[in-house]
Scaffold this motif. Structure first.
Motif, PDB file in Angstrom:
ATOM      1  N   GLN A 533       2.277 -28.017  23.741  1.00 15.94           N
ATOM      2  CA  GLN A 533       2.479 -28.833  22.402  1.00 15.94           C
ATOM      3  C   GLN A 533       3.963 -28.958  22.247  1.00 15.94           C
ATOM      4  OE1 GLN A 533       1.383 -31.923  21.043  1.00 15.94           O
ATOM      5  NE2 GLN A 533      -0.343 -30.866  20.587  1.00 15.94           N
ATOM      6  N   ASP A 534       4.464 -30.265  21.910  1.00 21.10           N
ATOM      7  CA  ASP A 534       5.840 -30.484  21.666  1.00 21.10           C
ATOM      8  C   ASP A 534       5.882 -30.792  20.052  1.00 21.10           C
ATOM      9  OD1 ASP A 534       8.676 -31.277  22.528  1.00 21.10           O
ATOM     10  OD2 ASP A 534       8.096 -33.125  21.446  1.00 21.10           O
ATOM     11  N   THR A 535       7.006 -30.045  19.401  1.00 21.54           N
ATOM     12  CA  THR A 535       7.269 -30.081  18.064  1.00 21.54           C
ATOM     13  C   THR A 535       7.781 -31.640  17.322  1.00 21.54           C
ATOM     14  OG1 THR A 535       7.651 -27.686  17.967  1.00 21.54           O
ATOM     15  CG2 THR A 535       8.063 -28.696  16.188  1.00 21.54           C
ATOM     16  N   ASN A 536       8.449 -32.121  18.358  1.00 21.14           N
ATOM     17  CA  ASN A 536       9.277 -33.219  18.086  1.00 21.14           C
ATOM     18  C   ASN A 536       8.131 -34.253  18.104  1.00 21.14           C
ATOM     19  OD1 ASN A 536      11.465 -34.716  17.466  1.00 21.14           O
ATOM     20  ND2 ASN A 536      12.205 -35.020  19.435  1.00 21.14           N
ATOM     21  N   THR A 537       7.389 -34.284  19.165  1.00 24.55           N
ATOM     22  CA  THR A 537       6.438 -35.190  19.052  1.00 24.55           C
ATOM     23  C   THR A 537       5.433 -35.201  17.911  1.00 24.55           C
ATOM     24  OG1 THR A 537       6.615 -35.233  21.474  1.00 24.55           O
ATOM     25  CG2 THR A 537       4.436 -36.335  20.597  1.00 24.55           C
ATOM     26  N   VAL A 538       4.990 -34.115  17.332  1.00 25.19           N
ATOM     27  CA  VAL A 538       4.055 -33.979  16.439  1.00 25.19           C
ATOM     28  C   VAL A 538       4.897 -34.685  15.143  1.00 25.19           C
ATOM     29  CG1 VAL A 538       2.913 -32.395  14.771  1.00 25.19           C
ATOM     30  CG2 VAL A 538       3.048 -32.029  17.511  1.00 25.19           C
ATOM     31  N   LEU A 539       5.974 -34.297  14.890  1.00 22.66           N
ATOM     32  CA  LEU A 539       6.868 -34.632  13.885  1.00 22.66           C
ATOM     33  C   LEU A 539       7.077 -36.025  13.975  1.00 22.66           C
ATOM     34  CD1 LEU A 539       8.253 -34.011  11.152  1.00 22.66           C
ATOM     35  CD2 LEU A 539      10.401 -33.364  12.673  1.00 22.66           C
TER      36      LEU A 539
END
Length: 832
Positions: A533-539
């Motif tokens: 999971q990519d943190t930047n994408t979730v944010l």
């Protein structure tokens, strides 16, 4: 198949470059040759035909004279007269044969005595019995030209002689050789004269072209390499207006180039100062060629001199920490493919001495190819390693007292986002944006605002005790991480949590001893934590949800859905596309006619249209809100006024002397709007009451005093003010009467289909209300026959809608007007 694909060698040959003087010389020579050649082909035949016609006339005159002399001599002297004339003609060398024959085509008399009594077709070369019979039967002369003998023959019936006399037909054959010789000489003289005149003319034109075209062009060409110099010596004595314009354009381009160069130098100096001052390592990656530039500071950050490290993608990738490589490369690939909106990463790079340093990597895409594929990416590396070999959180923005910046927030969220979710229940990332906090901060001061943020943080901890993380960001935003519980679906839990937070934040806050109300807009991203999971994408998903919630309603909650990402990309595409459209003149006005009951065009309404060169027609309801949102109304106003006044000047020549233009109240309130409007009207000769401005009922709903003053100023200028889309019921009668209106437009689409009696009754009632205003009115949106019949029964005299005509470009409208004027009868406009 093109020549370059059929013959590859041709594609590699250099393309010829022809001097202008040579092209002009060859062109004029071709012109002269063509002119002389055409005259040679046509003039020779015309001259020869003319002389042959004259010869025919001469032969016919001879025959008529002979016939007249035979008639005058009488029956007794016919033989004597005929013999004398034949003897005279026998002395003429140009007359090959002369004979008088009877009905049986026996020679009565001939230019040679031995022919007498013989058959004409046997003794006379070239004689044709069939032509003789035709002449006798028809009673008129027959001519025949024999190319093989080079002669002209006449078969002349002697119709004036008495039928009982023997002579019946005169045959003459004239030699055309002298005639052809004369023709050839005259034609040669004419051709020589034409060559001389054409060559003199060509030389004159060539000299003029050299003086007024080649010389100035060469002078301009010599100045092109000097573009950008302070003093550009451009020739000022050009004789052609186009060259004068070109010289002026070069001077203007030189000035703009110098200004751009000065701005570039200043920008480069500022950039170098910032890079040098912050010690940033700059990298520049050309994706299509895979070439990389690494700055001096980038290499020095890792302990290398410029000549010790080759600038390449591998130079960076090979120095990534093994634990960071997969995550960083995956995020980079997702950014390149457009799955995430920005690239910002914290990772470790191997120093020349063998230890690792922490760098903050920020980059953005700066160039794309024609198909929209990324082509160039530029970024910076910042060394944030402290003395302990750990990231220096203060430099990276990880200071909780003033709120986290985005890189710090990503670092704090990353462990929770990428942690393995054993239960596979999912998680929620909530992004809170406090409503009107900036206003509160400006009114009460920054210290009071900081205390209010501390209250918000404490209350969030009480409202969401199950949150594993509550982080305050820079400004007035918060991020909450909540693990989903078994039972309800993640979407249900997101909505329940949003309502709980809204209810808790709705209670009053205490600021400086006074109660204060402040809510928040919430965006929620639902995801499943895991190593991939990519943190930047979730944010970014949570931020998009907040953006969508603000568009919908303040103090509301929105959960991210994939369509939001597409909508955001569409919005940005429309914004950038409209900038290009305004720059490259892609926005055009189309015109919908307003007609009377006889379907005569009275006036037109100008409607904005956007034809994108790649995506075709884009509907106004898609791009008009974007124009207003991003402040492009001023550019749009200039385009609309200039194009509308210019086109109205054209329409007036075809009998349409009035036009209405749709504008917004914000456009009218621009400081220089009145000056722009007056300038365009004077420039194109637009008189009073020739231009009308339409404003919708929603635009005029809550007019302020300064807005009413502007509307009155427009009416005083001679511009009619039209209330558009009347029928929505937004304005009270008192509001309508307070406006300086000169016309009203009834929007019939508000009533739906008029097949229902109730809709017809409402429409009739609305017409009665408009009549009470005692203003001219137009029925707009008349798209079906039933609506037209109701309006006609109510005394309607001005109609606009697809029943009559769709909006059409200016050239299409002009064609319609020409047809209407040509036939002088009403013309129903069809869809263009």
């Amino acid at each position: 198949m093109t020549p370059s694909t059929r013959w590859p060698l041709l594609a590699r040959l250099p393309k010829p470059r022809w001097p202008l003087l040579l092209v002009m010389s060859v062109s004029l020579l071709l012109y002269v040759v063509t002119l002389v050649g055409v005259d040679f082909v046509l003039g020779r035949d015309m001259m020869r035909s003319h002389l042959q016609d004259a010869q025919r006339h001469l032969l016919k005159q001879r025959a008529q004279q002979l016939e007249q002399m035979l008639v005058t001599g009488g029956s007794s002297r016919t033989a004597e007269v005929a013999e004398q004339i034949m003897l005279q003609w026998a002395q003429e060398s140009s007359l090959l044969s002369a004979a008088i024959v009877d009905r049986d085509q026996r020679i009565y008399f001939g230019s040679q005595l031995i022919w007498r009594g013989g058959q004409a077709n046997r003794l006379l070369d070239g004689y044709q019995s069939e032509l003789a019979r035709k002449a006798l039967l028809a009673g008129r002369a027959q001519f025949h030209q024999d190319p093989m003998r080079g002669s002209l023959q006449i078969y002349y019936p002697l119709v004036q002689l008495k039928p009982q006399l023997v002579p019946r037909l005169l045959y003459l054959e004239q030699d055309l050789t002298p005639l052809n010789t004369i023709t050839q000489k005259q034609f040669t003289d004419r051709l020589s004269w034409l060559w001389v005149v054409a060559l003199v003319l060509a030389v004159g034109l060539l000299m003029l072209g050299y003086r007024y075209l080649v010389v100035p062009m060469n002078a301009l060409t010599r100045q092109v390499p000097r573009l950008g110099e302070p003093e550009l010596k451009l020739p000022t004595d050009q004789g052609l207006a186009e060259l004068v314009d070109l010289s002026d354009s070069m001077a203007q381009s030189n000035q703009r180039l110098r200004e751009s160069y000065a701005q570039l130098v200043a920008s480069e100096q500022r950039w170098l100062y910032a890079v040098e001052g912050l010690k940033l390592g700059v990298w520049d990656w050309q994706l299509d060629t895979n070439t990389v530039f690494l700055s001096h500071h980038w290499k020095a950050m890792l302990g290398y001199r410029d000549d010790e490290l080759v600038s390449s993608f591998d130079a960076w990738e090979q120095r990534l920490h093994p634990e960071d490589r997969g995550r960083v490369l995956r995020q980079l690939q997702e950014y390149i493919e457009g799955h995430i909106g920005e690239f910002e990463n914290l990772h470790r790079l191997c120093h020349r001495d063998g230890h690792y340093i922490w760098v903050l990597d920020k980059a953005m895409m700066v160039d794309w190819d024609r198909d929209g594929r990324p082509r160039r990416m530029i970024g910076t590396h910042t060394d944030i390693t402290n003395e302990l070999g750990q990231p220096q959180l203060g430099l990276s923005g990880d200071s909780h007292a003033s709120g986290l910046n985005r890189p710090a927030l990503l670092r704090r969220l990353e462990p929770a986002v990428q942690a393995a979710d054993v239960a596979n229940d999912g998680a929620l990332l909530l992004y809170l944006d406090l409503d009107d906090f900036k206003v509160i901060n400006d009114v009460h001061g920054h210290q009071a605002g900081d205390r209010l943020l501390e209250q918000v943080e404490r209350r969030l901890h009480k409202l969401v005790p199950e949150a594993s993380m509550i982080l305050r960001l820079e400004g007035d935003e918060f991020a909450l991480m909540v693990a989903c519980r078994p039972g309800d679906t993640p979407m249900e839990q997101a909505e329940q949590l949003g309502r709980r937070i809204h209810d808790g934040l709705a209670k009053p806050w205490l600021l400086e001893g006074s109660p204060l109300h402040m809510g928040a807009t919430i965006g929620i991203s639902v995801f499943v934590p895991g190593p991939d999971q990519d943190t930047n994408t979730v944010l970014a998903q949570a931020e998009l949800a907040v953006f969508d919630a603000k568009e919908y309603e303040r103090s509301s909650t929105r959960v991210y859905r994939p369509a939001l990402h597409q909508e955001a990309r569409r919005l940005l595409w429309l914004r950038d596309g409209l900038h290009q459209a305004l720059t490259h003149n892609q926005l055009r006005l189309h015109y919908q006619p307003v007609m009377d009951p006889d379907r005569e065009i009275l006036t037109v309404e100008a409607l904005l249209r956007w034809h994108h060169p790649e995506r075709g027609e884009i509907l106004p309801d898609q791009f008009l809100p974007v124009l207003k949102r991003y402040g492009m109304s001023d550019q749009l106003t200039e385009l609309q006024l200039e194009q509308a006044c210019r086109d109205l000047a054209s329409l007036r020549r075809h009998g349409v002397d009035r036009m209405s233009l749709n504008l917004s109240l914000r456009q009218l309130m621009a400081t220089d709007f009145i000056d722009q409007l007056r300038h365009q009207m004077e420039r194109h000769g637009i008189g009073r009451q020739a231009l009308a401005i339409e404003l919708s009922e929603r635009e005029l709903l809550n007019c302020e005093d300064d807005e009413l003053s502007r509307l009155e100023a427009l009416v005083a200028l001679g511009v009619d003010l039209v209330l558009d889309d009347l029928g929505s019921g937004l304005m009270a009668p008192a509001q309508l009467l307070a406006l300086p209106l000169t016309e009203v437009k009834l929007d019939c689409r508000h009533f739906g289909s008029l097949a229902r009696p109730q809709a017809q009754a409402l429409l009739r009632a609305q017409v009665q209300v408009i009549r009470a205003l005692e203003l001219p009115w137009t029925a707009h949106g008349v798209d079906e026959e039933a609506c037209y019949e109701v309006l006609l029964g109510q005394g309607g005299r001005r109609f606009q809608g697809y029943l009559f005509s769709a909006p059409r470009p200016l050239d299409s409208l002009l064609k319609l007007l020409k047809v209407q004027q040509l036939h002088a009868v009403p013309t129903t406009a069809s869809t263009p």
